[in-house]
Design a protein around this motif. Sequence first.
Motif, short mmCIF file in Angstrom:
data_model
loop_
_atom_site.label_atom_id
_atom_site.label_comp_id
_atom_site.label_asym_id
_atom_site.label_seq_id
_atom_site.Cartn_x
_atom_site.Cartn_y
_atom_site.Cartn_z
N ARG A 31 -4.78 55.07 11.29
CA ARG A 31 -4.28 56.05 10.33
C ARG A 31 -5.76 56.84 11.01
NH1 ARG A 31 -2.00 55.57 4.41
NH2 ARG A 31 -0.13 54.22 5.13
N TYR A 32 -6.76 56.82 11.51
CA TYR A 32 -7.88 57.18 12.15
C TYR A 32 -8.13 57.14 13.16
CZ TYR A 32 -9.49 54.63 6.93
OH TYR A 32 -9.47 54.90 5.91
N ALA A 33 -8.51 58.44 13.45
CA ALA A 33 -9.36 58.75 14.63
C ALA A 33 -11.19 57.89 15.03
CB ALA A 33 -9.81 60.29 14.87
N MET A 34 -11.03 57.40 15.85
CA MET A 34 -11.95 56.70 16.20
C MET A 34 -12.80 57.46 16.91
SD MET A 34 -11.53 54.09 13.97
CE MET A 34 -13.14 53.13 14.76
N ALA A 35 -14.31 57.25 17.39
CA ALA A 35 -15.27 57.11 18.38
C ALA A 35 -16.10 56.24 18.07
CB ALA A 35 -15.78 59.14 18.03
N TRP A 36 -16.96 56.54 19.22
CA TRP A 36 -18.23 55.81 19.65
C TRP A 36 -19.46 56.68 19.78
CZ3 TRP A 36 -19.47 50.81 19.50
CH2 TRP A 36 -18.06 49.62 19.96
N VAL A 48 -20.28 59.94 21.58
CA VAL A 48 -19.64 59.42 23.42
C VAL A 48 -18.44 59.62 23.97
CG1 VAL A 48 -19.34 57.45 24.67
CG2 VAL A 48 -21.94 57.63 22.78
N ALA A 49 -17.52 59.94 23.17
CA ALA A 49 -16.02 59.11 23.34
C ALA A 49 -15.34 59.35 22.15
CB ALA A 49 -15.94 57.62 24.20
N TRP A 50 -14.04 59.34 22.00
CA TRP A 50 -12.99 59.23 20.72
C TRP A 50 -11.49 59.33 21.08
CZ3 TRP A 50 -8.83 62.74 21.56
CH2 TRP A 50 -7.91 63.06 19.81
N ILE A 51 -11.15 58.80 20.49
CA ILE A 51 -9.39 58.11 20.79
C ILE A 51 -8.80 58.70 19.36
CG2 ILE A 51 -10.05 55.77 20.18
CD1 ILE A 51 -8.13 55.12 22.51
N SER A 52 -7.54 59.28 20.01
CA SER A 52 -6.56 59.32 18.94
C SER A 52 -6.40 58.58 17.64
CB SER A 52 -5.43 60.49 19.27
OG SER A 52 -4.86 59.40 20.54
N THR A 53 -5.32 58.35 16.76
CA THR A 53 -4.69 57.78 16.09
C THR A 53 -3.73 56.41 17.57
OG1 THR A 53 -3.36 58.89 15.68
CG2 THR A 53 -4.94 59.11 13.84
N SER A 54 -3.32 57.51 17.95
CA SER A 54 -2.14 56.53 18.69
C SER A 54 -3.27 56.26 20.23
CB SER A 54 -0.90 57.03 19.42
OG SER A 54 -1.43 58.25 19.98
N GLY A 55 -3.77 56.54 20.27
CA GLY A 55 -5.01 55.55 21.47
C GLY A 55 -4.24 56.95 22.31
N SER A 71 -10.36 52.37 24.31
CA SER A 71 -9.67 52.23 23.78
C SER A 71 -9.48 51.85 22.54
CB SER A 71 -8.49 51.51 26.04
OG SER A 71 -9.43 50.13 25.70
N ARG A 72 -8.20 51.39 22.11
CA ARG A 72 -8.27 50.55 20.89
C ARG A 72 -6.45 49.65 21.35
NH1 ARG A 72 -7.69 55.65 16.92
NH2 ARG A 72 -6.82 54.09 15.46
N ASP A 73 -6.60 49.02 20.58
CA ASP A 73 -5.43 48.55 19.52
C ASP A 73 -5.13 48.06 17.80
OD1 ASP A 73 -2.97 46.11 19.75
OD2 ASP A 73 -4.55 44.89 21.48
N ASN A 74 -4.24 48.87 17.60
CA ASN A 74 -3.84 49.29 16.46
C ASN A 74 -3.47 47.19 16.19
OD1 ASN A 74 -4.73 51.41 16.72
ND2 ASN A 74 -2.78 52.74 16.68
N ALA A 75 -3.02 46.36 17.16
CA ALA A 75 -1.84 45.75 16.30
C ALA A 75 -3.71 45.06 15.84
CB ALA A 75 -1.21 45.44 17.13
N LYS A 76 -4.08 45.03 16.37
CA LYS A 76 -5.17 44.16 16.59
C LYS A 76 -6.83 44.76 15.98
CE LYS A 76 -4.93 41.30 20.58
NZ LYS A 76 -5.57 41.06 21.75
N ASN A 77 -6.90 46.00 15.31
CA ASN A 77 -7.37 46.86 14.16
C ASN A 77 -9.14 46.63 14.97
OD1 ASN A 77 -6.01 47.20 12.46
ND2 ASN A 77 -7.02 46.90 10.80
N THR A 78 -8.65 46.89 16.41
CA THR A 78 -9.75 47.00 17.58
C THR A 78 -9.94 48.50 18.24
OG1 THR A 78 -9.86 44.58 17.43
CG2 THR A 78 -11.28 45.56 18.80
N VAL A 79 -11.29 48.66 18.61
CA VAL A 79 -11.63 50.25 19.19
C VAL A 79 -12.36 49.33 20.31
CG1 VAL A 79 -13.12 51.18 18.60
CG2 VAL A 79 -12.28 52.59 19.57
N TYR A 80 -12.13 49.65 21.85
CA TYR A 80 -12.82 48.93 23.05
C TYR A 80 -13.63 50.08 23.47
CZ TYR A 80 -9.67 45.61 21.98
OH TYR A 80 -9.61 43.94 21.40
N LEU A 81 -15.08 50.05 24.31
CA LEU A 81 -15.40 51.06 24.73
C LEU A 81 -16.36 50.10 26.07
CD1 LEU A 81 -16.33 53.68 25.19
CD2 LEU A 81 -18.69 52.92 24.76
N GLN A 82 -15.09 50.08 27.37
CA GLN A 82 -15.19 50.14 28.54
C GLN A 82 -16.48 51.04 29.19
OE1 GLN A 82 -14.57 46.81 30.00
NE2 GLN A 82 -15.92 46.96 31.49
#
Length: 124
Positions: A31-36, A48-55, A71-82
């Motif tokens: 449910r959360y938009a995420m950012a770095w 730096v970067a933003w990603i929507s709730t769905s990715g 990027s994000r993996d909602n099944a793993k509750n994780t957001v990434y920054l490559q």
Amino acid sequence: QVQLVESGGGLVQAGDSLRLSCAASGRTFSRYAMAWVRQAPGKEREFVAWISTSGASAYYADSVKGRFTISRDNAKNTVYLQMNSLKPEDTAVYCCAARRLGGFGINVNEYDYWGQGTQVTVSS
């Protein structure tokens, strides 16, 4: 409430790559938009970067566009920054942040939850 823990930082040379991870607690991560966000010594926090709730959507600061990918993996509750083609000016503490309202946001003051951060140092 969401707790965020970053990992993956380190000391690298210019031109190298790093992948940061941010693990979130709780069952409502999707449910959360995420950012770095990053902060260099003596400087203000910088979006730096933003990603929507769905990715499905992402947005980048001009300074990292074309080099960084969020990027994000909602099944793993994780957001990434490559981070590719790193530059010395990318040196900073990198934090992930969660925005309870979801939606698009590049104003760092609009984020509700923050991790402690992970240090990225790029040598020339």
